[in-house]
Scaffold this motif. Structure first.
Motif, PDB file in Angstrom:
ATOM      1  N   GLY A   1       0.811  -1.200   0.000  1.00 25.85           N
ATOM      2  CA  GLY A   1       0.000   0.000   0.000  1.00 25.85           C
ATOM      3  C   GLY A   1       0.849   1.255   0.000  1.00 25.85           C
ATOM      4  N   SER A   2       0.803   2.001  -1.090  1.00 24.87           N
ATOM      5  CA  SER A   2       1.522   3.273  -1.181  1.00 24.87           C
ATOM      6  C   SER A   2       0.571   4.390  -0.786  1.00 24.87           C
ATOM      7  CB  SER A   2       2.025   3.497  -2.611  1.00 24.87           C
ATOM      8  OG  SER A   2       2.661   4.749  -2.717  1.00 24.87           O
ATOM      9  N   HIS A   3       0.859   5.032   0.369  1.00 28.24           N
ATOM     10  CA  HIS A   3      -0.058   6.052   0.866  1.00 28.24           C
ATOM     11  C   HIS A   3       0.512   7.458   0.730  1.00 28.24           C
ATOM     12  CE1 HIS A   3      -2.627   2.899   2.165  1.00 28.24           C
ATOM     13  NE2 HIS A   3      -3.416   3.703   2.849  1.00 28.24           N
ATOM     14  N   GLY A   4      -0.381   8.400   0.656  1.00 25.41           N
ATOM     15  CA  GLY A   4      -0.049   9.808   0.484  1.00 25.41           C
ATOM     16  C   GLY A   4      -1.177  10.467  -0.278  1.00 25.41           C
TER      17      GLY A   4
ATOM     18  N   LYS B   1      -2.450  -8.270  10.704  1.00 27.32           N
ATOM     19  CA  LYS B   1      -1.074  -8.030  11.156  1.00 27.32           C
ATOM     20  C   LYS B   1      -0.100  -8.368  10.024  1.00 27.32           C
ATOM     21  CE  LYS B   1      -1.533  -8.774  16.150  1.00 27.32           C
ATOM     22  NZ  LYS B   1      -2.997  -8.947  16.268  1.00 27.32           N
ATOM     23  N   SER B   2       0.714  -7.404   9.642  1.00 30.47           N
ATOM     24  CA  SER B   2       1.677  -7.617   8.556  1.00 30.47           C
ATOM     25  C   SER B   2       2.627  -6.437   8.505  1.00 30.47           C
ATOM     26  CB  SER B   2       0.952  -7.754   7.209  1.00 30.47           C
ATOM     27  OG  SER B   2       0.403  -6.515   6.814  1.00 30.47           O
ATOM     28  N   GLU B   3       3.522  -6.467   7.503  1.00 29.48           N
ATOM     29  CA  GLU B   3       4.404  -5.335   7.275  1.00 29.48           C
ATOM     30  C   GLU B   3       3.652  -4.164   6.632  1.00 29.48           C
ATOM     31  OE1 GLU B   3       7.229  -7.106   4.681  1.00 29.48           O
ATOM     32  OE2 GLU B   3       8.462  -7.924   6.289  1.00 29.48           O
ATOM     33  N   TRP B   4       2.430  -4.405   6.207  1.00 27.48           N
ATOM     34  CA  TRP B   4       1.669  -3.418   5.438  1.00 27.48           C
ATOM     35  C   TRP B   4       1.558  -2.089   6.163  1.00 27.48           C
ATOM     36  CZ3 TRP B   4      -2.547  -0.289   5.744  1.00 27.48           C
ATOM     37  CH2 TRP B   4      -3.107   0.172   4.545  1.00 27.48           C
ATOM     38  N   SER B   5       1.205  -2.122   7.456  1.00 26.89           N
ATOM     39  CA  SER B   5       0.959  -0.864   8.164  1.00 26.89           C
ATOM     40  C   SER B   5       2.228  -0.035   8.293  1.00 26.89           C
ATOM     41  CB  SER B   5       0.356  -1.134   9.546  1.00 26.89           C
ATOM     42  OG  SER B   5       1.230  -1.924  10.334  1.00 26.89           O
ATOM     43  N   ASN B   6       3.365  -0.696   8.526  1.00 24.62           N
ATOM     44  CA  ASN B   6       4.625   0.047   8.636  1.00 24.62           C
ATOM     45  C   ASN B   6       5.013   0.676   7.305  1.00 24.62           C
ATOM     46  OD1 ASN B   6       5.011  -0.525  11.354  1.00 24.62           O
ATOM     47  ND2 ASN B   6       6.112  -2.423  10.933  1.00 24.62           N
ATOM     48  N   ILE B   7       4.825  -0.076   6.223  1.00 22.49           N
ATOM     49  CA  ILE B   7       5.139   0.444   4.892  1.00 22.49           C
ATOM     50  C   ILE B   7       4.217   1.612   4.548  1.00 22.49           C
ATOM     51  CG2 ILE B   7       5.154  -0.104   2.418  1.00 22.49           C
ATOM     52  CD1 ILE B   7       5.955  -2.979   3.241  1.00 22.49           C
ATOM     53  N   ALA B   8       2.926   1.439   4.838  1.00 22.13           N
ATOM     54  CA  ALA B   8       1.957   2.503   4.558  1.00 22.13           C
ATOM     55  C   ALA B   8       2.286   3.757   5.362  1.00 22.13           C
ATOM     56  CB  ALA B   8       0.542   2.017   4.885  1.00 22.13           C
ATOM     57  N   TYR B   9       2.643   3.572   6.634  1.00 13.78           N
ATOM     58  CA  TYR B   9       2.984   4.699   7.493  1.00 13.78           C
ATOM     59  C   TYR B   9       4.210   5.443   6.970  1.00 13.78           C
ATOM     60  CZ  TYR B   9       4.558   7.306  11.600  1.00 13.78           C
ATOM     61  OH  TYR B   9       4.982   8.299  12.446  1.00 13.78           O
TER      62      TYR B   9
END
Length: 271
Positions: A85-88, A180-188
């Motif tokens: 997930g690329s956020h911004g 639970k995954s790496e997703w939230s850290n990457i998105a953040y």
């Protein structure tokens, strides 16, 4: 004869748990990801690791050819789990980054699908599982390109399901909630880097806190692995399965709520 399964994104999270679960339950599993070293521990569970970068056509075709050669022309089940997930804010995300988001979450999955379909049609059997998200039905602020990728995957899956059903092939969408995954850290990290200091910084600050606070409540990825197993073993699978923290409540509220009211609900969650 064991069913042959190719799972992308098998180095972590839902993809990894699915690879382990299916390999331990009588499937011949190929777990694919970009980094070989992150696949090595899957060997202990009977998973065949294979390198694959879903943004590079040469590795996609090489991966499929390798599996077909080893299995006598069979890939019975494809699980498209690779994604991020690329956020911004849409204004801030570069078009190159937006294209990369779609390459990983949409085009890579569909290219693999194109390559396995002729063999599924020949064998009159196949299951294509696409990992979508509740974010494929509901789009909030600061994740526009991610939501676009999941909305696209939903639409493509609906079209594909009706195209391939006459050949004995099922197309199944999985719509996880918070997992639970790496997703939230990457998105953040992407969110703060892209929009943390610009015109949207106040919204970003509140949204970032919401991401962090959701981590403790997120569901374990094994529940999605078990859901995938249930779906592929069904004689008549549903088009969509949803599970995980808040998945069903979110989808229900979206279904019965007007756009204007949903916008107010989303805005209230970011305050």
């Amino acid at each position: 004869m064991k069913k042959v399964v190719l799972i992308t994104g098998a180095s972590a999270g839902m993809g990894k748990e699915t690879a382990k679960l299916l390999a331990q339950n009588g499937y011949e599993v190929y777990g694919a990801a970009r980094r070989q070293e992150r696949l090595e521990d899957l060997k202990a569970f009977g998973v065949n690791p294979i390198v694959l970068d879903v943004t590079k056509d040469e590795t996609i075709t090489a991966c499929v050819k390798h599996i077909l050669a080893e299995t006598g022309g069979r890939i019975d089940i494809l699980v498209n789990s690779a994604g991020f997930g690329s956020h911004g804010a849409i204004e801030d995300v570069s078009i190159n980054d937006a294209k990369h988001q779609l390459e990983v979450n949409v085009f890579g999955a569909m290219r693999l699908t194109q390559l396995v379909l002729p063999y599924m049609r020949r064998n009159k059997f196949g299951k294509i599982v696409n990992i979508s998200s509740v974010g494929g039905k509901l789009a909030g602020p600061l994740g526009g390109w991610y939501h676009a990728s999941k909305f696209a995957l939903e639409g493509l899956s609906d079209s594909l399901r009706n195209e391939v059903k006459p050949f004995g092939i099922d197309v199944i969408l999985i719509e996880p909630g918070a997992i639970k995954s790496e997703w939230s850290n990457i998105a953040y990290d992407n969110l703060m880097k892209t929009s943390g200091n610009g015109a949207y910084k106040d919204m970003v600050s509140k949204f970032a806190n919401m991401i962090k606070n959701s981590d403790d409540k997120s569901s374990d990825p094994i529940i999605i692995a078990e859901l995938i197993k249930k779906a592929i073993e069904s004689k008549s699978p549903k088009a969509r399965y949803a599970k995980g923290y808040l998945a069903k409540p979110i989808l229900f509220v979206k279904k019965i709520t007007s756009d204007k009211l949903m916008d107010k609900i989303l805005a209230s969650q970011i305050k």
